[in-house]
Write a protein that holds these residues in place. Structure first.
Motif, PDB file in Angstrom:
ATOM      1  N   SER A  43       3.331  -4.880   2.447  1.00 34.88           N
ATOM      2  CA  SER A  43       4.068  -5.493   1.344  1.00 34.88           C
ATOM      3  C   SER A  43       4.536  -6.880   1.766  1.00 34.88           C
ATOM      4  O   SER A  43       4.605  -7.185   2.961  1.00 34.88           O
ATOM      5  N   GLN A  88       7.736  -9.549   0.748  1.00 35.83           N
ATOM      6  CA  GLN A  88       8.960  -9.750  -0.042  1.00 35.83           C
ATOM      7  C   GLN A  88       9.406 -11.198   0.078  1.00 35.83           C
ATOM      8  O   GLN A  88       9.514 -11.719   1.189  1.00 35.83           O
ATOM      9  N   ASP A  97       7.784  -3.131 -13.682  1.00 30.63           N
ATOM     10  CA  ASP A  97       7.873  -3.645 -12.313  1.00 30.63           C
ATOM     11  C   ASP A  97       9.019  -4.652 -12.164  1.00 30.63           C
ATOM     12  O   ASP A  97       8.977  -5.532 -11.301  1.00 30.63           O
ATOM     13  N   VAL A 125       7.764  -7.241  -9.253  1.00 30.93           N
ATOM     14  CA  VAL A 125       6.616  -7.033  -8.373  1.00 30.93           C
ATOM     15  C   VAL A 125       5.375  -7.650  -9.005  1.00 30.93           C
ATOM     16  O   VAL A 125       5.066  -7.395 -10.173  1.00 30.93           O
ATOM     17  N   TRP A 129       1.198  -8.307  -8.671  1.00 32.14           N
ATOM     18  CA  TRP A 129      -0.007  -7.707  -8.087  1.00 32.14           C
ATOM     19  C   TRP A 129      -1.157  -8.700  -8.151  1.00 32.14           C
ATOM     20  O   TRP A 129      -1.439  -9.259  -9.207  1.00 32.14           O
ATOM     21  N   PRO A 172       2.102  -4.842  -2.905  1.00 32.93           N
ATOM     22  CA  PRO A 172       3.132  -5.410  -3.773  1.00 32.93           C
ATOM     23  C   PRO A 172       3.717  -6.705  -3.206  1.00 32.93           C
ATOM     24  O   PRO A 172       4.061  -6.753  -2.024  1.00 32.93           O
ATOM     25  N   ILE A 182       6.904  -8.661  -3.764  1.00 27.86           N
ATOM     26  CA  ILE A 182       8.182  -8.430  -4.423  1.00 27.86           C
ATOM     27  C   ILE A 182       9.003  -9.720  -4.379  1.00 27.86           C
ATOM     28  O   ILE A 182       9.346 -10.205  -3.297  1.00 27.86           O
ATOM     29  N   VAL A 216      13.184  -1.348  -4.528  1.00 25.96           N
ATOM     30  CA  VAL A 216      12.364  -1.903  -3.445  1.00 25.96           C
ATOM     31  C   VAL A 216      11.687  -0.771  -2.667  1.00 25.96           C
ATOM     32  O   VAL A 216      10.505  -0.834  -2.348  1.00 25.96           O
ATOM     33  N   TYR A 224       8.360   0.840  -3.756  1.00 25.65           N
ATOM     34  CA  TYR A 224       7.079   0.167  -3.503  1.00 25.65           C
ATOM     35  C   TYR A 224       6.679   0.277  -2.031  1.00 25.65           C
ATOM     36  O   TYR A 224       5.830  -0.459  -1.540  1.00 25.65           O
TER      37      TYR A 224
END
Ligand code: BG6
Length: 483
Positions: free
Chosen positions: A214, A216, A284, A318, A320, A330, A332, A472, A475
């Motif tokens: 992921s 962030q 999302d 989120v 994609w 993801p 984020i 959070v 995901y």
């Protein structure tokens, strides 16, 4: 500078406003102190407020910060280069007067026609933007040498209004004359993302869904919208910082390797990856609005905010990317006002380790700490030093303050104004990039407004809505222990 041989007149439109005072003039001053302004640079401030040069100087001077070993004198020298011309934004005569004023200065510097370069810096609210760009084009655009126009967000409010704005500007200026600022692209660590990714063999093969779980990207601000509630309420946090600043960071993290380091090669890749991002879905998304806590007022307590406003001051969402590199990873994005602290960082979290040898150890995470205090560090498992064989998470740490002791990292606006002086568009936003970014956000923004989605309340000074951790975690993001 070869490009601006002869001289340059830097005209700041909206010179009496906040942006000019807090960002544009300090950036020009810092460049002056570091001898980056071309020979024969003149700076002309233009705005509606009637005042003389002395009054103008006293307005900008408090924001000019001389270097420690260089007290005051440089401020006085810099102010000598600055002029102020009051005038309207929709009056031909005023533009003609401005043009005459600038021509006189050029004559004073004995500039030949081919040496007359002019840069328009638009530090203006969107309402007057096009009429000023038009007036400048008709009356102040120098026909004899180069002209550049530097503009700032908001670039519209959605896909349609952005298209209209781009068309209005395109009718007046050529694309290579336009510099669209997203000041996050001027931040040192944003500029470093490409180097870290593409100049380090260790990261090239790891940078995909095979190893990354992921990403962030977080922007927290510890203050509310006090005093700019009127502006903010029209835009909200998503348009204010996510569709632009955070999405720009994301495209630098996610784009493919550009074929070269020139502006078009880089921006081609950014556009390509943005075109692979699916429009964001409401499911999302988590929206928030801050409420009063102790003596800190809530968003709705501000008199400039309309009663009952549903404007989000916080959002987590989120994104994609539908391509081979990033499918199912993801991205984020989180941003909020009135939170527990102020910081911007990018966290790239790697996948869990397999096998039982080190079962249960924390994952690796590469962090770009954009601000405050630039740092890049890697969360990393290490044997506990000493007699223990346990493992513990620690950090491989490149903190700029300790590694580059005497470096003063340039402010974003300094870096960007210098780029514009050099004619380098790499860190400016291209028109097709804007279109691609609005396509990702517009359906969601329209749905939020149409369905009147209510933001979750969160206390001023807290971490955000209480649903955030669960959001959070859902995901697959692991919260790593801090040492
Ligand atoms: C601006 C937003 O673009 O960026 C502000 O309009 C925000 O709301 C600001 O506070 C943040 O910039 P920085 O450089 O302080 O992180």
């Amino acid at each position: 500078e070869e490009r601006l041989k002869g001289g340059v007149t830097f005209i700041v439109l909206g010179a009496s406003g906040d942006l000019a005072k807090k960002k544009t003039f300090p950036a020009l001053f810092a460049l002056f102190q570091n001898s980056f302004l071309p020979r024969n640079t003149t700076i002309v401030g233009y705005a509606r407020t009637k005042m003389d040069s002395a009054a103008f100087y006293s307005r900008i001077e408090p924001y000019l910060k001389p270097k420690q070993d260089d007290p005051k004198k440089s401020v006085q020298e810099f102010l000598k280069m600055c002029h102020y011309v009051p005038g309207q934004y929709d009056d031909e005569k005023c533009w003609e007067d401005l043009d005459r004023y600038v021509s006189d200065l050029e004559t004073k510097h004995s500039l030949k026609d081919e040496q007359k370069n002019r840069i328009f810096y638009m530090a203006l609210p969107p309402s007057v933007f096009v009429s000023v760009a038009d007036g400048l084009r008709k009356h102040v655009y120098s026909k004899t040498a180069s002209t550049s126009i530097i503009i700032e967000k908001p670039f519209g409010k959605d896909l349609e209004s952005c298209r209209a704005l781009l068309q209005d500007i395109q009718k007046l200026y050529k694309e290579d004359e336009v510099y669209r600022i997203d000041h996050y692209l001027g931040k040192e660590l944003a500029k470093n993302i490409m180097t870290v990714r593409f100049a380090n063999m260790i990261f090239c093969p790891l940078w995909s869904r095979v190893h990354i779980d992921s990403v962030q990207i977080t922007m927290k601000e510890p203050f509310g919208t006090e005093g700019r509630g009127g502006y903010f309420d029209e835009f909200g946090i998503i348009r204010d910082v996510m569709q632009n600043h955070l999405l720009q960071l994301m495209s630098l993290v996610a784009m493919e390797r550009p074929v070269g380091r020139d502006a078009e090669s880089i921006r081609d890749e950014k556009v390509k990856v943005l075109k692979c991002v699916k429009p964001i879905e409401l499911k999302d998304t988590l929206l928030g609005q801050f409420v009063k806590s102790g003596d800190k007022p809530g968003y709705l307590d501000d008199d400039t905010v309309p009663k009952g406003s549903l404007c989000p001051t916080f959002a987590a969402m989120v994104l994609w990317i539908d391509n081979e590199r990033w499918a199912d990873v993801p991205f984020i994005l989180k941003a909020g006002k009135a939170l527990d602290n102020g910081k911007v960082d990018i966290r790239i979290q790697f996948k869990k380790l397999h096998g039982s040898l080190f079962e249960g150890v924390a994952r690796n995470e590469l962090v770009f700490h954009v601000q405050p205090g630039e740092a890049i560090y890697m969360k990393f498992n290490n044997k506990c030093p000493g007699f223990s064989d346990d493992s513990m998470i620690t950090e491989l740490d490149l903190t700029y303050r300790t590694r580059y002791k005497n470096l003063k990292v340039p402010e974003a606006y300094e870096a960007l104004v210098l780029d514009a002086l050099r004619g380098d568009h790499s860190n400016f936003v291209r028109n097709d990039e804007l279109i691609a970014s609005w396509k990702i956000f517009t359906p969601l923004l329209h749905q939020i407004e149409k369905e009147k989605i209510k933001p979750e309340p969160y206390l001023y000074g807290s971490r955000g809505p209480k649903q955030l951790n669960g959001f959070v975690r859902s995901y697959g993001v692991e919260r790593l222990a801090h040492e």
